[in-house]
Design a protein around this motif. Structure first.
Motif, short mmCIF file in Angstrom:
data_model
loop_
_atom_site.label_atom_id
_atom_site.label_comp_id
_atom_site.label_asym_id
_atom_site.label_seq_id
_atom_site.Cartn_x
_atom_site.Cartn_y
_atom_site.Cartn_z
N ILE A 145 0.83 -1.21 0.00
CA ILE A 145 0.00 0.00 0.00
C ILE A 145 0.87 1.26 0.00
O ILE A 145 0.64 2.21 -0.75
N GLY A 146 1.88 1.26 0.85
CA GLY A 146 2.75 2.42 0.92
C GLY A 146 3.48 2.70 -0.37
O GLY A 146 3.59 3.85 -0.81
N GLY A 147 3.98 1.65 -1.04
CA GLY A 147 4.69 1.84 -2.29
C GLY A 147 3.81 2.41 -3.39
O GLY A 147 4.20 3.34 -4.11
N VAL A 148 2.60 1.88 -3.52
CA VAL A 148 1.70 2.35 -4.58
C VAL A 148 1.27 3.79 -4.32
O VAL A 148 1.29 4.64 -5.23
N MET A 149 0.89 4.11 -3.09
CA MET A 149 0.42 5.46 -2.80
C MET A 149 1.56 6.48 -2.83
O MET A 149 1.34 7.65 -3.15
N TYR A 150 2.77 6.05 -2.53
CA TYR A 150 3.91 6.96 -2.66
C TYR A 150 4.11 7.35 -4.13
O TYR A 150 4.42 8.51 -4.43
N ALA A 151 3.90 6.40 -5.03
CA ALA A 151 3.98 6.72 -6.46
C ALA A 151 2.93 7.75 -6.86
O ALA A 151 3.21 8.68 -7.64
N SER A 173 3.38 12.49 0.74
CA SER A 173 4.42 11.60 0.21
C SER A 173 5.27 11.02 1.33
O SER A 173 5.63 9.84 1.30
N VAL A 174 5.58 11.82 2.34
CA VAL A 174 6.38 11.32 3.47
C VAL A 174 5.60 10.25 4.24
O VAL A 174 6.16 9.23 4.66
N ILE A 175 4.29 10.44 4.40
CA ILE A 175 3.48 9.47 5.15
C ILE A 175 3.49 8.12 4.47
O ILE A 175 3.75 7.08 5.09
N PHE A 176 3.21 8.08 3.16
CA PHE A 176 3.12 6.79 2.48
C PHE A 176 4.50 6.15 2.29
O PHE A 176 4.63 4.92 2.34
N TYR A 177 5.52 6.96 2.12
CA TYR A 177 6.88 6.40 2.09
C TYR A 177 7.19 5.74 3.43
O TYR A 177 7.75 4.64 3.48
N ALA A 178 6.82 6.40 4.53
CA ALA A 178 7.10 5.86 5.86
C ALA A 178 6.32 4.58 6.12
O ALA A 178 6.82 3.67 6.78
#
Length: 507
Positions: A145-151, A173-178
């Motif tokens: 989930i984090g990888g897709v939403m970071y994109a 972007s920082v939230i989903f990367y984290a």
């Protein structure tokens, strides 16, 4: 009765073949569970850790002979770091040129302080991962989930036009990367167990992979920035974030045993197996667990206090970067090349820390090495100031001293990463068993909180010294600012006995 007989025979066989599990492991088998989602520290003769279920199967197959889990886990680290590092220079171009923040370095410090504050929420992401599995998995779904939403958020970052849009895209972007990184960190910490040398080695390997991803991404950004606009480079980084999400789907993870009754929750937490117990079970039984381990509680508290002091000191990095944008004119690809040099310094620092672990240097001693390296090598910025021969540092558009910039970036990045590596090792060493992701992220939360406060202190120090361009500001006192920040880096070493007294160097 037949099922019970088969189960008891399997229990006896496993007890004979896997004596290191002991009576607690036998009890887990009797309940039909192993440590949920955990990675054992038993490993092979070569020391390579393997997952619990794979280790159990190896007892019946005569040994372990596969590389196993860590390959895809390290692939996630590599690709996710590529997605983060590829647009770094492009983001600086957008911030300093498109949005005009190079004339207000304190605004840059405040923006980065807000971004860091989102990293401070990592314990929340980690606790959700530890306690609320998705499809009986604690790590992989959140990594995906984090990888897709970071994109997706990188696409938003590429289209910012106002300060409000910048904050929205930067925060999300920082939230989903984290979220993606926290899941991967949780698995890596589980491999460390409670061995400080193992924690140092695995964290160094993980950082080496990340640094390699940063290096490759930065090298790729040089021709990319020469061919396309900065915003297109930010957008292209989303492809690597999607690749990280895909690699996460390949990571091996054991399913979590579902815990439904209160008696099961108490039994799970009595063994410090928190996963699947939910937040209610955690809030009810964690005080009982910590009361039985006062030494570990003191160690965790001492580590948190020291990490805050270690990371709260202001750094000259952001203000000095703003100076180079305001002072020197160079193509974007040149700036990407300087970032590549910085990434190379990070790779060298991670490799050097791995060698420290190999020669059995105590974890606490590496903080001394890191603090001095960060302070002394951070003075490499003075090389640039000495090479700039113009009398008036407030005149923009000058020819950059490329040799000095390369030397300064190489030295400062080596020092910064050498200073940061002990933070990761200490967090992995002190993370409680069963709450690896939460404990690790909680200590990094303290470090990120200190970094955010340090950015605010750096902004106040920048303003008080009158650094900047326009409105009566000047860059003439930048060298004094660099010396001040370097000296403050050594002050936290006075608190190092707190960490040593907590037994972080004990195996």
């Amino acid at each position: 009765a037949r099922r019970r007989g088969r189960r008891d025979r399997a229990l006896v066989a496993r007890s004979v073949e896997a004596p290191s599990e002991g009576w607690k492991g036998a009890r887990r088998v009797r309940r039909g569970v192993t440590r949920p989602g955990a990675m054992t520290t038993e490993g092979t003769a070569a020391g390579r850790p393997v997952s619990g279920s794979e280790w159990a199967r190896s007892a019946f197959s005569g040994g372990w002979d596969k590389r196993g889990d860590t390959r895809w886990l390290y692939a996630v680290f590599f690709l996710l770091t590529m997605a983060q590092s590829l647009p770094l220079t492009a983001i600086q171009v957008v911030l300093n040129r498109d949005l005009g923040l190079q004339e207000r370095p304190e605004a840059l410090n405040r923006f980065f302080a807000v971004e860091f504050s989102m990293s401070m929420l990592k314990p929340i992401y980690a606790a959700v991962s530890d306690l609320l599995p998705i499809a009986r998995r604690r790590r992989v779904p959140y990594m995906m989930i984090g990888g897709v939403m970071y994109a997706v958020m990188l696409q938003a970052y590429a289209s910012v036009r106002t300060i409000g849009q910048l904050y929205a895209a930067g925060v999300c972007s920082v939230i989903f990367y984290a979220i993606c990184e926290t899941g991967a960190d949780g698995l890596l910490v589980q491999l460390s167990g409670e061995d400080p040398r193992r924690a140092m080695s695995l964290q160094a390997t993980g950082m080496l992979v990340r640094s390699a991803g940063s290096f490759v991404a930065t090298a790729l950004s040089i021709p990319l920035l020469a061919a396309v606009p900065a915003r297109a480079c930010i957008s292209a980084a989303g492809l690597f974030a999607l690749a990280a999400g895909s690699a996460a789907a390949k990571v091996a993870e054991e399913p979590v045993e579902r815990v439904e009754r209160v008696e099961q929750v108490e039994q799970v937490v009595r063994d410090r197996e928190f996963s699947g117990a939910g937040f209610g079970g955690l809030a009810r039984f964690v005080p009982r667990v910590w009361s039985r381990s006062p030494a570990k509680a003191r160690r965790l508290g001492a580590a948190a206090a020291f990490l805050f002091a270690y990371r709260v000191m202001p750094t000259a990095m952001v203000t000095f970067t703003a100076f180079t944008y305001a002072r020197f004119s160079m193509p974007d690809s040149y700036r990407a090349g300087l970032l590549l040099v910085s990434m190379g310094g990070g790779v060298a620092a991670a490799y050097a820390y791995r060698r420290m672990a190999a020669v059995d240097i105590p974890l606490s001693t590496t903080f001394v090495v890191g603090a001095f390296a960060d302070a002394v090598l951070g003075l490499g910025r003075l090389i640039v100031l000495r090479a700039d021969r113009r009398d008036d540092r407030d005149v923009a558009g000058g020819r950059p001293p490329m040799g000095a910039l390369v030397a300064g970036d190489a030295l400062t990045s080596l020092g910064q990463m050498t200073g940061y590596m002990p933070v990761l090792a200490l967090a992995a060493r002190c993370a409680p068993r069963g709450l690896e992701a939460t404990g690790y992220s909680a200590l990094l939360f303290v470090a990120d909180l200190a970094t955010g406060v340090g950015s605010l202190l750096a902004a106040d120090l920048t303003r008080s010294m009158g650094l900047g361009a326009g409105d009566g500001r000047s860059w003439s006192r930048l060298d004094a600012y660099v010396w001040t920040c370097a000296g403050l880096k050594l002050a936290p070493l006075a608190l190092l006995p707190l960490v040593r007294g907590g037994g972080v160097d004990d195996r």
